[in-house]
Design an enzyme around this catalytic site. Sequence first.
Site, PDB file in Angstrom:
ATOM      1  N   ASP A   1      -9.930   9.569  -1.506  1.00  0.00           N
ATOM      2  CA  ASP A   1      -8.883  10.134  -0.743  1.00  0.00           C
ATOM      3  C   ASP A   1      -8.297  11.393  -1.280  1.00  0.00           C
ATOM      4  OD1 ASP A   1      -7.222  10.399   1.488  1.00  0.00           O
ATOM      5  OD2 ASP A   1      -5.709   8.921   0.818  1.00  0.00           O
TER       6      ASP A   1
ATOM      7  N   VAL B   1       6.035   4.690  -2.533  1.00  0.00           N
ATOM      8  CA  VAL B   1       6.294   5.031  -3.999  1.00  0.00           C
ATOM      9  C   VAL B   1       7.716   5.270  -4.037  1.00  0.00           C
ATOM     10  CG1 VAL B   1       5.652   6.452  -5.863  1.00  0.00           C
ATOM     11  CG2 VAL B   1       3.932   5.888  -4.128  1.00  0.00           C
TER      12      VAL B   1
ATOM     13  N   LEU C   1       9.722   8.214  -2.816  1.00  0.00           N
ATOM     14  CA  LEU C   1       8.886   9.363  -3.085  1.00  0.00           C
ATOM     15  C   LEU C   1       7.844   9.780  -2.123  1.00  0.00           C
ATOM     16  CD1 LEU C   1       8.703   9.078  -7.128  1.00  0.00           C
ATOM     17  CD2 LEU C   1      10.454  10.527  -5.679  1.00  0.00           C
TER      18      LEU C   1
ATOM     19  N   GLY D   1       2.108   5.988   1.866  1.00  0.00           N
ATOM     20  CA  GLY D   1       0.502   6.102   2.258  1.00  0.00           C
ATOM     21  C   GLY D   1       0.083   5.031   2.938  1.00  0.00           C
TER      22      GLY D   1
ATOM     23  N   LYS E   1       4.832   2.244  -7.277  1.00  0.00           N
ATOM     24  CA  LYS E   1       4.015   1.874  -6.022  1.00  0.00           C
ATOM     25  C   LYS E   1       4.238   0.443  -5.616  1.00  0.00           C
ATOM     26  CE  LYS E   1      -0.262   2.462  -4.148  1.00  0.00           C
ATOM     27  NZ  LYS E   1      -1.731   3.365  -4.130  1.00  0.00           N
TER      28      LYS E   1
END
Length: 786
Positions: free
Chosen positions: A632, A525, A517, A520, A539
Amino acid sequence: MRGLITIPIFLYLFIFTTAASKSRLILNRGDSITVGKESQFLTSPDATFTLGFYGLGTNACWLAIWFTNSADKTVVWTANRNRPVNRNGAAKVTLRRDGTMVLTDVDGTVVWQTNTTSFDIAAAHLLNTGNLVLRSQKGDILWQSFDSPMNTLLPSQPFTKSTRLTSVSSQASFATGIFNLYFGSDNVLRLISDSPDTSTSYWPNPDLRMYENGRTNYNSSRIAVLDDHGRFLSSDLLQFNASDVGPGVKRRLTMDYDGNLRIYSLNGSTGLWSVTWQALSQPCNVKGVCGRNAICVYAPLLPKCTCPPGYVVEDETNWNTGCNPMFNPKLLQSKEVNFLQIPHTDFYGFDLNTTDPVTLETCRSMCLEDFRCVAFSYRLLGQGFCFIKSAMLNGYAAPDFEASIYIKLPDTLAPSKPNIFHASSQTCGSDEREELIGSSSMYDFGSRRVKWVYMYSFAAALGAIELMFILLGWWFLFQKHGIPASVEAGYNMISSQFRQYTYSELKKATKNFAEELGRGGSGSVYKGVLSDDRVVAVKKLGDVFQAHEEYFAEISTIGKINHMNLVRIWGFCLERRHRLLVYEYLDNLSLDRHVFGSSFLSWKQRYAVALGTAKGLAYLHHECLEWVIHCDVKPENILLDSDFQPKIADFGLAKLLQREGDGSEFTRIRGTKGYMAPEWALSLPITSKVDVFGYGVVVLEMVRGVRLGNWGEEEGDGGGALSSFVRRWRGEVEGVVDGRLEGRFGRRQAAALIQVGIACVEDDRNKRPTMATVVQSLMACEYEED
């Protein structure tokens, strides 16, 4: 007999008419009420309330409203709570001819005034409800004191999202205290301690989920009221009644100086008040009631504040100020220190680090090696749990609390272990130095240690047997291995919605991590389906140096927060080198796909996303049990559910900060280029204002509909894209808002979003607003039509 009755009646009428002649019911334009003249005050028509100058001490005086017939003339509102006037001069309050009510001091300085300038205002009235109002010629209310309460809510006085009750600082002052009742950004009515050291929500019970507290955050009206029968009703489903519920009784709801919220009922014959409801039955549950370094002791009758050995109370009349060390705090950075055990005691929060189960000696060594450590808490719950403290706040002690705090003291001090539940020095305000430091007791670390060896040995044997049963119980009930004992919130993991998954379960759920998905800095994820048919996002943290740290940061955050605009996390996996987190799956994925892609959001949806995201960040910054900084904030970390409501995700970069910390714990730059505040590059201390900056960038991108990196090309400016937009915007929204909307947007909302965005991206972080302020600004325009 008839004559005997007539005389008292005659005297009563005489006294009443004489008193009435000294008061007035209306303050007309041009009239004043002056300090020191008893004949000059306003009363309500039924004489329940009086408005005038109320004095404390010899010089201080306040313009106040009080209960006329209460024995102590209980004040319910003041105009100038933090700026008293001189009661020995010519201070006065005047209803000026321009419609402004103004309070001036002896030298003519304006101390307070209403925000009214209308020649239509005819007079000031004090109503039977206790509400001071300014009325027009037609009788319309143009200003009222009910809109700006102090620490008291009166029957029929509406309590809304824009008002709050704030305690007084002490019984001898009306100055602003540290305890507040208000509606949080999650629409829930709550009590919060907002001291200089920390801001902590303590009611409703923060250890319970919202529905377990009988509340709901699915409401938007945010309004509450105490009615004339003593019943309190709130839009978050909070309901409670005074014990003497019924008509005909004068009552008030007061945010008291000790942090408790109470209903008081007035005895009409004696003029005395009695408590007929209170929010907290145990006052030690009020965070901050005893101040820094102080301990709130659960006593049989009333709770008591006390200072630990080596500390002395700062102000005996106000325990909120806490205790000061009787030594130079820098001495604690040396290894020439002792640790003093205080049994059945702990200080809430401010844990420097988290650990796996350790021994008492290991915990002690960790505190000794860390110069920031001032104490450590150690608990035996089947295995040893160690919490290293950077500050001693929200101390509490109870005889049945199974833990001890070990405070660090210079080796020049050698006090005995105190028995705080029976020490004669427990009365608040007494001088404890001589008794606690110089006393000898059965807990003395020195001369009496040997005589307890045999008792300790016997107790250890019993403890080992008990430990075996506890471990067996954990094995058969939960069969969980490797659960991090590193966070205080972890105590609740076993019984909460969290579940520990095996790696094979998650591998099967994601079909060997087939559908990615997103990706990062801390990992990837994947979409999955659990055995109970729940669709989840898994995750998988990468094999990077910081992965272990970020995993525990996530788990710590999970145990402390719950908000409708934050992503729920259902479980985790800790198995060998595998560390994963299981999130709820959100149908519409991340915000960036719907702002910069072809399937873009409508204006109404964009505004809802901006407001919901602000609420989530406001909760993290202001209302969590700990202060959480996301670090973030970007469109990729804002997910959208099936109704396009936002939920903030990815707390892998979150850091739980101490309220008094300077942010120096951050040793590397975190976040995403384009959304990072200038202080990252300038090596300045990191605060919640880095999230405010990131939020500002996101808001401006949603308005414009393009990435920040593309702005410079469109604007044709050689400077930075963000600064160029800020410099060139002149208040016009046409041509700025995303052209794909074809003009279908709220002009007032667009202007509000741009103004908020520009304010949030100020280079000077001190000029950026708080997220709570942002929420208030956006809610003011929430219902504008497109």
